[in-house]
Write a protein that holds these residues in place. Structure first.
Motif, PDB file in Angstrom:
ATOM      1  N   ARG A   1       0.831  -1.209   0.000  1.00 55.76           N
ATOM      2  CA  ARG A   1       0.000   0.000   0.000  1.00 55.76           C
ATOM      3  C   ARG A   1       0.865   1.258   0.000  1.00 55.76           C
ATOM      4  O   ARG A   1       0.541   2.256  -0.652  1.00 55.76           O
ATOM      5  CB  ARG A   1      -0.935  -0.002   1.217  1.00 55.76           C
ATOM      6  CG  ARG A   1      -2.114  -0.950   1.083  1.00 55.76           C
ATOM      7  CD  ARG A   1      -2.904  -1.030   2.382  1.00 55.76           C
ATOM      8  NE  ARG A   1      -4.155  -1.760   2.210  1.00 55.76           N
ATOM      9  CZ  ARG A   1      -4.279  -3.066   2.211  1.00 55.76           C
ATOM     10  NH1 ARG A   1      -3.188  -3.810   2.359  1.00 55.76           N
ATOM     11  NH2 ARG A   1      -5.445  -3.654   2.060  1.00 55.76           N
ATOM     12  N   ILE A   2       1.977   1.220   0.740  1.00 57.52           N
ATOM     13  CA  ILE A   2       2.883   2.373   0.743  1.00 57.52           C
ATOM     14  C   ILE A   2       3.505   2.546  -0.642  1.00 57.52           C
ATOM     15  O   ILE A   2       3.631   3.670  -1.144  1.00 57.52           O
ATOM     16  CB  ILE A   2       3.967   2.200   1.824  1.00 57.52           C
ATOM     17  CG1 ILE A   2       3.329   2.155   3.210  1.00 57.52           C
ATOM     18  CG2 ILE A   2       4.975   3.351   1.762  1.00 57.52           C
ATOM     19  CD1 ILE A   2       4.302   1.829   4.330  1.00 57.52           C
ATOM     20  N   LEU A   3       3.901   1.447  -1.271  1.00 54.46           N
ATOM     21  CA  LEU A   3       4.446   1.519  -2.628  1.00 54.46           C
ATOM     22  C   LEU A   3       3.397   2.069  -3.599  1.00 54.46           C
ATOM     23  O   LEU A   3       3.730   2.814  -4.536  1.00 54.46           O
ATOM     24  CB  LEU A   3       4.909   0.135  -3.082  1.00 54.46           C
ATOM     25  CG  LEU A   3       6.120  -0.443  -2.338  1.00 54.46           C
ATOM     26  CD1 LEU A   3       6.369  -1.892  -2.775  1.00 54.46           C
ATOM     27  CD2 LEU A   3       7.356   0.405  -2.584  1.00 54.46           C
ATOM     28  N   TRP A   4       2.134   1.717  -3.379  1.00 55.48           N
ATOM     29  CA  TRP A   4       1.038   2.242  -4.193  1.00 55.48           C
ATOM     30  C   TRP A   4       0.939   3.761  -4.045  1.00 55.48           C
ATOM     31  O   TRP A   4       0.742   4.486  -5.031  1.00 55.48           O
ATOM     32  CB  TRP A   4      -0.252   1.558  -3.774  1.00 55.48           C
ATOM     33  CG  TRP A   4      -1.526   2.153  -4.288  1.00 55.48           C
ATOM     34  CD1 TRP A   4      -2.482   2.794  -3.567  1.00 55.48           C
ATOM     35  CD2 TRP A   4      -2.000   2.156  -5.648  1.00 55.48           C
ATOM     36  NE1 TRP A   4      -3.519   3.193  -4.372  1.00 55.48           N
ATOM     37  CE2 TRP A   4      -3.251   2.818  -5.657  1.00 55.48           C
ATOM     38  CE3 TRP A   4      -1.494   1.669  -6.848  1.00 55.48           C
ATOM     39  CZ2 TRP A   4      -4.000   3.002  -6.821  1.00 55.48           C
ATOM     40  CZ3 TRP A   4      -2.235   1.842  -8.004  1.00 55.48           C
ATOM     41  CH2 TRP A   4      -3.468   2.499  -7.988  1.00 55.48           C
ATOM     42  N   ILE A   5       1.122   4.260  -2.831  1.00 56.13           N
ATOM     43  CA  ILE A   5       1.092   5.707  -2.594  1.00 56.13           C
ATOM     44  C   ILE A   5       2.261   6.388  -3.315  1.00 56.13           C
ATOM     45  O   ILE A   5       2.110   7.481  -3.874  1.00 56.13           O
ATOM     46  CB  ILE A   5       1.139   6.002  -1.081  1.00 56.13           C
ATOM     47  CG1 ILE A   5      -0.162   5.534  -0.424  1.00 56.13           C
ATOM     48  CG2 ILE A   5       1.358   7.487  -0.811  1.00 56.13           C
ATOM     49  CD1 ILE A   5      -0.158   5.606   1.084  1.00 56.13           C
ATOM     50  N   VAL A   6       3.433   5.732  -3.318  1.00 49.58           N
ATOM     51  CA  VAL A   6       4.589   6.274  -4.044  1.00 49.58           C
ATOM     52  C   VAL A   6       4.267   6.408  -5.529  1.00 49.58           C
ATOM     53  O   VAL A   6       4.580   7.418  -6.168  1.00 49.58           O
ATOM     54  CB  VAL A   6       5.830   5.381  -3.841  1.00 49.58           C
ATOM     55  CG1 VAL A   6       6.978   5.832  -4.737  1.00 49.58           C
ATOM     56  CG2 VAL A   6       6.281   5.407  -2.382  1.00 49.58           C
ATOM     57  N   VAL A   7       3.622   5.371  -6.090  1.00 48.57           N
ATOM     58  CA  VAL A   7       3.244   5.414  -7.509  1.00 48.57           C
ATOM     59  C   VAL A   7       2.250   6.539  -7.768  1.00 48.57           C
ATOM     60  O   VAL A   7       2.362   7.271  -8.767  1.00 48.57           O
ATOM     61  CB  VAL A   7       2.650   4.059  -7.947  1.00 48.57           C
ATOM     62  CG1 VAL A   7       2.040   4.164  -9.343  1.00 48.57           C
ATOM     63  CG2 VAL A   7       3.732   2.987  -7.925  1.00 48.57           C
ATOM     64  N   LEU A   8       1.272   6.720  -6.879  1.00 44.60           N
ATOM     65  CA  LEU A   8       0.301   7.801  -7.050  1.00 44.60           C
ATOM     66  C   LEU A   8       0.987   9.165  -7.006  1.00 44.60           C
ATOM     67  O   LEU A   8       0.620  10.080  -7.763  1.00 44.60           O
ATOM     68  CB  LEU A   8      -0.779   7.722  -5.969  1.00 44.60           C
ATOM     69  CG  LEU A   8      -1.752   6.537  -6.049  1.00 44.60           C
ATOM     70  CD1 LEU A   8      -2.759   6.620  -4.907  1.00 44.60           C
ATOM     71  CD2 LEU A   8      -2.470   6.512  -7.396  1.00 44.60           C
ATOM     72  N   SER A   9       1.972   9.311  -6.140  1.00 43.55           N
ATOM     73  CA  SER A   9       2.681  10.588  -6.068  1.00 43.55           C
ATOM     74  C   SER A   9       3.463  10.841  -7.356  1.00 43.55           C
ATOM     75  O   SER A   9       3.514  11.969  -7.868  1.00 43.55           O
ATOM     76  CB  SER A   9       3.622  10.614  -4.860  1.00 43.55           C
ATOM     77  OG  SER A   9       4.734   9.776  -5.055  1.00 43.55           O
ATOM     78  N   ALA A  10       4.089   9.779  -7.906  1.00 38.63           N
ATOM     79  CA  ALA A  10       4.791   9.922  -9.182  1.00 38.63           C
ATOM     80  C   ALA A  10       3.812  10.218 -10.314  1.00 38.63           C
ATOM     81  O   ALA A  10       4.134  10.952 -11.256  1.00 38.63           O
ATOM     82  CB  ALA A  10       5.584   8.643  -9.476  1.00 38.63           C
ATOM     83  N   PHE A  11       2.613   9.649 -10.230  1.00 35.24           N
ATOM     84  CA  PHE A  11       1.559   9.921 -11.220  1.00 35.24           C
ATOM     85  C   PHE A  11       1.243  11.422 -11.247  1.00 35.24           C
ATOM     86  O   PHE A  11       1.175  12.047 -12.319  1.00 35.24           O
ATOM     87  CB  PHE A  11       0.310   9.118 -10.856  1.00 35.24           C
ATOM     88  CG  PHE A  11      -0.732   9.064 -11.940  1.00 35.24           C
ATOM     89  CD1 PHE A  11      -1.386  10.210 -12.378  1.00 35.24           C
ATOM     90  CD2 PHE A  11      -1.088   7.852 -12.511  1.00 35.24           C
ATOM     91  CE1 PHE A  11      -2.351  10.157 -13.369  1.00 35.24           C
ATOM     92  CE2 PHE A  11      -2.057   7.781 -13.510  1.00 35.24           C
ATOM     93  CZ  PHE A  11      -2.684   8.938 -13.946  1.00 35.24           C
ATOM     94  N   MET A  12       1.072  12.002 -10.061  1.00 34.26           N
ATOM     95  CA  MET A  12       0.763  13.438  -9.987  1.00 34.26           C
ATOM     96  C   MET A  12       1.934  14.280 -10.492  1.00 34.26           C
ATOM     97  O   MET A  12       1.740  15.307 -11.153  1.00 34.26           O
ATOM     98  CB  MET A  12       0.400  13.814  -8.555  1.00 34.26           C
ATOM     99  CG  MET A  12      -0.943  13.248  -8.107  1.00 34.26           C
ATOM    100  SD  MET A  12      -1.462  13.808  -6.472  1.00 34.26           S
ATOM    101  CE  MET A  12      -0.395  12.807  -5.432  1.00 34.26           C
ATOM    102  N   GLN A  13       3.165  13.830 -10.198  1.00 33.47           N
ATOM    103  CA  GLN A  13       4.339  14.540 -10.703  1.00 33.47           C
ATOM    104  C   GLN A  13       4.370  14.509 -12.234  1.00 33.47           C
ATOM    105  O   GLN A  13       4.736  15.490 -12.882  1.00 33.47           O
ATOM    106  CB  GLN A  13       5.614  13.883 -10.159  1.00 33.47           C
ATOM    107  CG  GLN A  13       5.809  14.009  -8.668  1.00 33.47           C
ATOM    108  CD  GLN A  13       6.397  15.357  -8.275  1.00 33.47           C
ATOM    109  OE1 GLN A  13       6.530  16.245  -9.100  1.00 33.47           O
ATOM    110  NE2 GLN A  13       6.729  15.497  -7.016  1.00 33.47           N
ATOM    111  N   ALA A  14       4.005  13.365 -12.816  1.00 30.31           N
ATOM    112  CA  ALA A  14       3.986  13.238 -14.274  1.00 30.31           C
ATOM    113  C   ALA A  14       2.959  14.183 -14.885  1.00 30.31           C
ATOM    114  O   ALA A  14       3.203  14.813 -15.924  1.00 30.31           O
ATOM    115  CB  ALA A  14       3.695  11.792 -14.668  1.00 30.31           C
ATOM    116  N   ILE A  15       1.795  14.290 -14.242  1.00 32.58           N
ATOM    117  CA  ILE A  15       0.758  15.206 -14.735  1.00 32.58           C
ATOM    118  C   ILE A  15       1.250  16.651 -14.711  1.00 32.58           C
ATOM    119  O   ILE A  15       1.068  17.408 -15.668  1.00 32.58           O
ATOM    120  CB  ILE A  15      -0.531  15.053 -13.895  1.00 32.58           C
ATOM    121  CG1 ILE A  15      -1.155  13.678 -14.147  1.00 32.58           C
ATOM    122  CG2 ILE A  15      -1.526  16.163 -14.233  1.00 32.58           C
ATOM    123  CD1 ILE A  15      -2.340  13.371 -13.265  1.00 32.58           C
ATOM    124  N   VAL A  16       1.904  17.027 -13.609  1.00 29.78           N
ATOM    125  CA  VAL A  16       2.465  18.373 -13.518  1.00 29.78           C
ATOM    126  C   VAL A  16       3.492  18.586 -14.630  1.00 29.78           C
ATOM    127  O   VAL A  16       3.518  19.638 -15.283  1.00 29.78           O
ATOM    128  CB  VAL A  16       3.122  18.601 -12.136  1.00 29.78           C
ATOM    129  CG1 VAL A  16       3.883  19.923 -12.102  1.00 29.78           C
ATOM    130  CG2 VAL A  16       2.071  18.586 -11.037  1.00 29.78           C
TER     131      VAL A  16
END
Length: 347
Positions: free
Chosen positions: A46-61
């Motif tokens: 689940r923590i790794l999933w949160i890391v991926v979500l944060s990278a997802f938002m960085q990619a959008i930015v």
């Protein structure tokens, strides 16, 4: 050993000395806390999933930054996908780390048996992340991707092969992102062409050469934590006399290589500590208790490679603590739990 060397070599810059050691010790204490928390593998996923979500938002930015949305130009349009890191290689290494973790999560029960939107999110992230990495033209990002992606793919192949539709979808989204991002590769080619011209064009080569001279001056304990910024300025003058055609920058605060920095400031004593740490991690790979050890090692590759060409931890504390968490994820597979009691004073 870094702390010992920091005391014995003297204190050139008290503020830099203090915060550097604080960061190292806080990272170590963070690692200890992670082990004491007794996280289950599902919690770690689940923590790794949160890391991926944060990278997802960085990619959008990052994608917004290279878009032609007029009302966002003053705030976000920098023509390169920097993300909120404001530094292209920090963004690239974070994206590669997220992408490698995403490939691993594709075969985890948390995703395979979870809601469909989680699978869709991972697939979209593979496209956005691969686009951002390739478009950025980051050499270290591309090298990290080419190094770590085959390792993690090999590690998850058996399970992916049983879910062929998901595997095919992941491949298509990844390839789509790479193809759309190819326009940024011209930036990388221009940088590689500069390397061939030696001192006259490549500042990194000059920085490494001057740093090597500083190491020779005090090889055991180094010049002191925080001293590089001053010592390099004085050492560059005689170097320029010997190489008048060298392209030397006015100001350099880091040799763009973490091992070189600690060799200059902490000497062989600190480097010994890094060698012992690296040996411990490599010995952990020999464990037969967990077949996923090489997968976990691939998580560390992007940030580790980044430390050898730049200074990710000094530009982004997120990279430092994420790196510590990934080390924990790597080491927990071979952990041995021992229970002991301590006094009230110790608590």
């Amino acid at each position: 050993l870094a702390t010992l060397s920091g005391f014995l070599s003297g204190i050139e810059n008290p503020i830099a000395w203090f915060f550097r050691l604080v960061f190292i010790w806080y990272g170590f204490l963070f690692l200890v806390v992670l082990f004491q928390s007794k996280l289950s593998q599902s919690r770690v996923d689940r923590i790794l999933w949160i890391v991926v979500l944060s990278a997802f938002m960085q990619a959008i930015v990052g994608i917004i930054q290279i878009s032609e949305v007029n009302f966002l130009v003053p705030l976000l349009n920098w023509h390169r996908p920097y993300g909120v890191f404001q530094q292209i290689n920090n963004q690239a290494s974070y994206q590669v780390t997220g992408l490698i973790i995403a490939v691993y999560l594709l075969v985890r029960p948390y995703i395979l048996k979870g809601a469909e939107w989680k699978k869709i999110t991972l697939l979209l992230f593979l496209a956005l992340s691969s686009f951002t990495i390739v478009y950025s033209g980051s050499r270290v990002g591309l090298l990290a991707l080419l190094t770590s992606l085959p390792i993690v793919t090999f590690g998850v192949w058996k399970i992916l092969n049983k879910n062929k539709n998901l595997a095919l979808a992941a491949l298509l989204f990844f390839v789509l992102g790479v193809m759309l991002g190819q326009s940024g590769l011209s930036k990388t080619k221009d940088k590689i062409d500069l390397i061939a011209n030696g001192y006259s064009a490549n500042q990194r080569l000059v920085i490494y050469s001057i740093s090597s001279e500083l190491i020779k001056q005090k090889p055991i304990f180094g010049h002191g934590i925080g001293s590089f910024i001053y010592k390099w300025q004085f050492e560059k003058a005689p170097f320029f006399e010997e190489h008048p055609g060298a392209n030397i920058t006015i100001f350099v605060g880091h040799p763009h290589n973490e091992l070189l920095l600690w060799a200059v400031e902490g000497g062989a004593v600190t480097i010994l500590g890094m060698v012992l740490l690296s040996a411990g991690l490599l010995l952990t790979l020999k464990s037969k208790n967990n077949p996923r050890m090489w997968i976990f090692m691939s998580f560390l590759i992007p940030i580790l490679l980044h430390t050898q060409v730049e200074l990710p931890f000094y530009n982004s504390s997120l990279h430092w603590f994420l790196g510590v968490f990934l080390i924990f994820n790597f080491m927990r597979a071979t952990r041995v739990t021992k229970v002991f009691s301590v006094s009230r004073s110790m608590r």
